[in-house]
Design a protein around this motif. Sequence first.
Motif, PDB file in Angstrom:
ATOM      1  N   UNK A   1     -31.527  29.933   2.947  1.00  0.00           N
ATOM      2  CA  UNK A   1     -30.342  29.260   3.488  1.00  0.00           C
ATOM      3  C   UNK A   1     -30.723  27.975   4.212  1.00  0.00           C
ATOM      4  N   UNK A   2     -31.720  28.065   5.080  1.00  0.00           N
ATOM      5  CA  UNK A   2     -32.163  26.871   5.805  1.00  0.00           C
ATOM      6  C   UNK A   2     -32.669  25.797   4.859  1.00  0.00           C
ATOM      7  N   UNK A   3     -33.443  26.222   3.879  1.00  0.00           N
ATOM      8  CA  UNK A   3     -33.985  25.260   2.921  1.00  0.00           C
ATOM      9  C   UNK A   3     -32.912  24.532   2.153  1.00  0.00           C
ATOM     10  N   UNK A   4     -31.902  25.271   1.689  1.00  0.00           N
ATOM     11  CA  UNK A   4     -30.811  24.651   0.932  1.00  0.00           C
ATOM     12  C   UNK A   4     -30.050  23.656   1.799  1.00  0.00           C
ATOM     13  N   UNK A   5     -29.804  24.036   3.065  1.00  0.00           N
ATOM     14  CA  UNK A   5     -29.061  23.135   3.951  1.00  0.00           C
ATOM     15  C   UNK A   5     -29.838  21.848   4.191  1.00  0.00           C
ATOM     16  N   UNK A   6     -31.134  21.958   4.434  1.00  0.00           N
ATOM     17  CA  UNK A   6     -31.921  20.752   4.675  1.00  0.00           C
ATOM     18  C   UNK A   6     -32.000  19.872   3.422  1.00  0.00           C
ATOM     19  N   UNK A   7     -32.042  20.489   2.253  1.00  0.00           N
ATOM     20  CA  UNK A   7     -31.997  19.698   1.020  1.00  0.00           C
ATOM     21  C   UNK A   7     -30.643  19.006   0.874  1.00  0.00           C
ATOM     22  N   UNK A   8     -29.571  19.746   1.206  1.00  0.00           N
ATOM     23  CA  UNK A   8     -28.220  19.183   1.094  1.00  0.00           C
ATOM     24  C   UNK A   8     -28.068  17.975   2.017  1.00  0.00           C
ATOM     25  N   UNK A   9     -28.737  17.993   3.164  1.00  0.00           N
ATOM     26  CA  UNK A   9     -28.677  16.849   4.077  1.00  0.00           C
ATOM     27  C   UNK A   9     -29.077  15.582   3.343  1.00  0.00           C
ATOM     28  N   UNK A  10     -30.172  15.651   2.579  1.00  0.00           N
ATOM     29  CA  UNK A  10     -30.606  14.484   1.822  1.00  0.00           C
ATOM     30  C   UNK A  10     -29.722  14.193   0.620  1.00  0.00           C
TER      31      UNK A  10
ATOM     32  N   UNK B   1     -23.108  16.183  -8.478  1.00  0.00           N
ATOM     33  CA  UNK B   1     -22.827  15.827  -7.089  1.00  0.00           C
ATOM     34  C   UNK B   1     -22.634  17.102  -6.275  1.00  0.00           C
ATOM     35  N   UNK B   2     -23.340  17.194  -5.163  1.00  0.00           N
ATOM     36  CA  UNK B   2     -23.241  18.373  -4.295  1.00  0.00           C
ATOM     37  C   UNK B   2     -22.075  18.188  -3.331  1.00  0.00           C
ATOM     38  N   UNK B   3     -21.071  19.036  -3.470  1.00  0.00           N
ATOM     39  CA  UNK B   3     -19.920  18.994  -2.572  1.00  0.00           C
ATOM     40  C   UNK B   3     -19.658  20.388  -2.038  1.00  0.00           C
ATOM     41  N   UNK B   4     -19.515  20.482  -0.723  1.00  0.00           N
ATOM     42  CA  UNK B   4     -19.245  21.769  -0.074  1.00  0.00           C
ATOM     43  C   UNK B   4     -17.891  21.694   0.605  1.00  0.00           C
ATOM     44  N   UNK B   5     -17.082  22.696   0.372  1.00  0.00           N
ATOM     45  CA  UNK B   5     -15.762  22.756   0.991  1.00  0.00           C
ATOM     46  C   UNK B   5     -15.924  22.787   2.510  1.00  0.00           C
ATOM     47  N   UNK B   6     -15.354  21.805   3.237  1.00  0.00           N
ATOM     48  CA  UNK B   6     -15.494  21.775   4.700  1.00  0.00           C
ATOM     49  C   UNK B   6     -15.025  23.052   5.385  1.00  0.00           C
ATOM     50  N   UNK B   7     -14.022  23.723   4.794  1.00  0.00           N
ATOM     51  CA  UNK B   7     -13.507  24.946   5.413  1.00  0.00           C
ATOM     52  C   UNK B   7     -14.490  26.111   5.313  1.00  0.00           C
ATOM     53  N   UNK B   8     -15.447  26.019   4.372  1.00  0.00           N
ATOM     54  CA  UNK B   8     -16.355  27.131   4.144  1.00  0.00           C
ATOM     55  C   UNK B   8     -17.752  26.909   4.713  1.00  0.00           C
TER      56      UNK B   8
ATOM     57  N   UNK C   1     -34.753  11.801  -1.788  1.00  0.00           N
ATOM     58  CA  UNK C   1     -35.367  11.251  -2.998  1.00  0.00           C
ATOM     59  C   UNK C   1     -34.710  11.807  -4.260  1.00  0.00           C
ATOM     60  N   UNK C   2     -34.415  13.121  -4.252  1.00  0.00           N
ATOM     61  CA  UNK C   2     -33.805  13.749  -5.432  1.00  0.00           C
ATOM     62  C   UNK C   2     -32.421  13.185  -5.696  1.00  0.00           C
ATOM     63  N   UNK C   3     -31.710  12.817  -4.632  1.00  0.00           N
ATOM     64  CA  UNK C   3     -30.328  12.326  -4.792  1.00  0.00           C
ATOM     65  C   UNK C   3     -30.241  11.052  -5.625  1.00  0.00           C
ATOM     66  N   UNK C   4     -31.347  10.321  -5.735  1.00  0.00           N
ATOM     67  CA  UNK C   4     -31.334   9.078  -6.512  1.00  0.00           C
ATOM     68  C   UNK C   4     -31.659   9.298  -7.987  1.00  0.00           C
ATOM     69  N   UNK C   5     -31.972  10.546  -8.360  1.00  0.00           N
ATOM     70  CA  UNK C   5     -32.223  10.835  -9.772  1.00  0.00           C
ATOM     71  C   UNK C   5     -30.900  10.809 -10.520  1.00  0.00           C
ATOM     72  N   UNK C   6     -30.760   9.992 -11.565  1.00  0.00           N
ATOM     73  CA  UNK C   6     -29.481   9.902 -12.279  1.00  0.00           C
ATOM     74  C   UNK C   6     -29.184  11.169 -13.071  1.00  0.00           C
TER      75      UNK C   6
ATOM     76  N   UNK D   1     -26.044   9.688  -0.641  1.00  0.00           N
ATOM     77  CA  UNK D   1     -25.439   8.674  -1.511  1.00  0.00           C
ATOM     78  C   UNK D   1     -23.913   8.671  -1.471  1.00  0.00           C
ATOM     79  N   UNK D   2     -23.301   9.861  -1.430  1.00  0.00           N
ATOM     80  CA  UNK D   2     -21.842   9.916  -1.374  1.00  0.00           C
ATOM     81  C   UNK D   2     -21.330   9.370  -0.039  1.00  0.00           C
ATOM     82  N   UNK D   3     -22.058   9.652   1.035  1.00  0.00           N
ATOM     83  CA  UNK D   3     -21.662   9.135   2.346  1.00  0.00           C
ATOM     84  C   UNK D   3     -21.751   7.610   2.363  1.00  0.00           C
ATOM     85  N   UNK D   4     -22.826   7.074   1.801  1.00  0.00           N
ATOM     86  CA  UNK D   4     -23.001   5.623   1.746  1.00  0.00           C
ATOM     87  C   UNK D   4     -21.890   4.973   0.934  1.00  0.00           C
ATOM     88  N   UNK D   5     -21.501   5.630  -0.144  1.00  0.00           N
ATOM     89  CA  UNK D   5     -20.405   5.110  -0.958  1.00  0.00           C
ATOM     90  C   UNK D   5     -19.102   5.066  -0.159  1.00  0.00           C
TER      91      UNK D   5
END
Length: 527
Positions: free
Chosen positions: A275-284, A48-55, A39-44, A288-292
């Motif tokens: 840590x768990x909370x942040x990851x679960x939030x990041x899932x949501x 944009x949350x981006x995490x380096x895949x290597x990290x 739901x938060x991801x649709x707030x204009x 939008x970026x994945x859909x794009x």
Amino acid sequence: MHTILPFLLAMVAAVVLLEMWATKLRIAYPILLVVAGLAISFIPGLPVVKINPDLIFFLFLPPLLFEAAWTVSFKEMKKWWRIIGSFAFLVVFFTALSVAIFANYFIPGFSLALGFLLGGIVSPPDAVSTGAITKFVKIPKSTAAILEGESLLNDASSLIIFRFALVAVGTGQFIWSEATLSFLWMILGGVGIGLALAWIFVKAHKKLPTDAPSDIALTLIEPYFMYWIAETVHSSGVLAVVSGGLYMSAKRLIFLNSASRIKGYSVWESFVFILNGIVFLVIGLELPEIVQGLRSQGIALRTAIEYGALVTLVLILARMISSYAALIATLIFRPGVAPRSTSTRRRWLMPMLLGWTGMRGVVSLAAALAIPVALDNGEAFPQRDLILFITFVVILLTLVVQGLTLPYIIRKSKLFEIMGEKGSEADMRYKMKRGLKEHSYQFLKNRFDHDQHNHAGIEMLLKHWEEKAKAADDSWMNEKTKAIFVEMLENQREYLTELNKDPAIDEEIIRQQLYQIDLEEERLKAI
């Protein structure tokens, strides 16, 4: 930086508020976090949350696995090692194979290697999700131990599949002889490195003049060292952290004092929760970026959702089939350890219930995000966005559908109310406390009987220990009496350690009592 920092602080605040709301609603907090992140991801205007895949693996997995290894009951894991091992390795491979075959035949553009990559990502159930969901219902300790042990080890097996599939996609070939040697090195090397480093860390804690803050700080960085060194030599960092964490957990009474254990418990609980909370939030937030990315590849959103739903169905069926296969194999080859029940119907209902506990979460997201954007030759990684989207759908569906219905199914079936375990928790707790009280009294009487008539403190300890009465003031507690009391507390720890070898005693009860002893020792120091 000034934009990201307030956003990160707001994420932590949102995690705390949503967890409180989830507790009030009596549902698992990962469910609310994922939905809230979406739901938060649709707030204009949000960054944009981006995490380096290597990290992604290095930042989140080591502490989460390390904490899980410290909290799991190793005694219960040894007791149920056959079923834990089969679920953590055989079932994970069977699940990954099922997903690979399905994806190869029914999803256009998916090779068998890509199918195994997707299978390795979505095959491991999440320990945090399962624990949060089963918190509101009563399940037997044996079932909880199986789920915890499975979740601890299946991360390693699924990530090994993930790594081999990633190599196969990148090179276009799979050499069995090299893969077998690499597989053995990943397992043996990972376990060996984890145990060796854990041994060194235990010695360092004992030899160095550490206090509670420094002990806790060291435990926070130790899992990262285990993971980093193991990955540097191309073995399994996950197995290194798990094996090292289990070793250090078993030695916690030796190298950590009571203050370090008490304060460290609170620090780690809060750290892992965030840590768990942040990851679960990041899932949501990532959706939008994945859909794009899907739209840029011309993949219809409805089609991608259908793929995700079908893969979820494959995962559920594969887990249920595996659960029934495990029960049948147990009944044939080891009927003596088969789960007991008052009726045949309830016995055969148990595997279905275990099959419904396969909620996905943190590890699946971390693995999906760790897929590189491009191959070594510079070409875009094939089907990356679709794999990410399917992973998101799997996590969302298993959390929401299975997560919301599992407590209801457990209560409605009344399966765990009927299945009896050896002795109730109250009986075990009573037996432990009574034995501890008698042991402590005899220790004091035998050790200091000749001094009790000449020392008021010792006489008071002997007189009041059984009743655990508190004196009106603590003037009688001089340095000699404190030393005796501390020695008695250490003797209690030794008694509980020996008592824990009894298979009928639940290790969680032992740990709770050890925690009470630590609190008693810290209270004594403050007098």
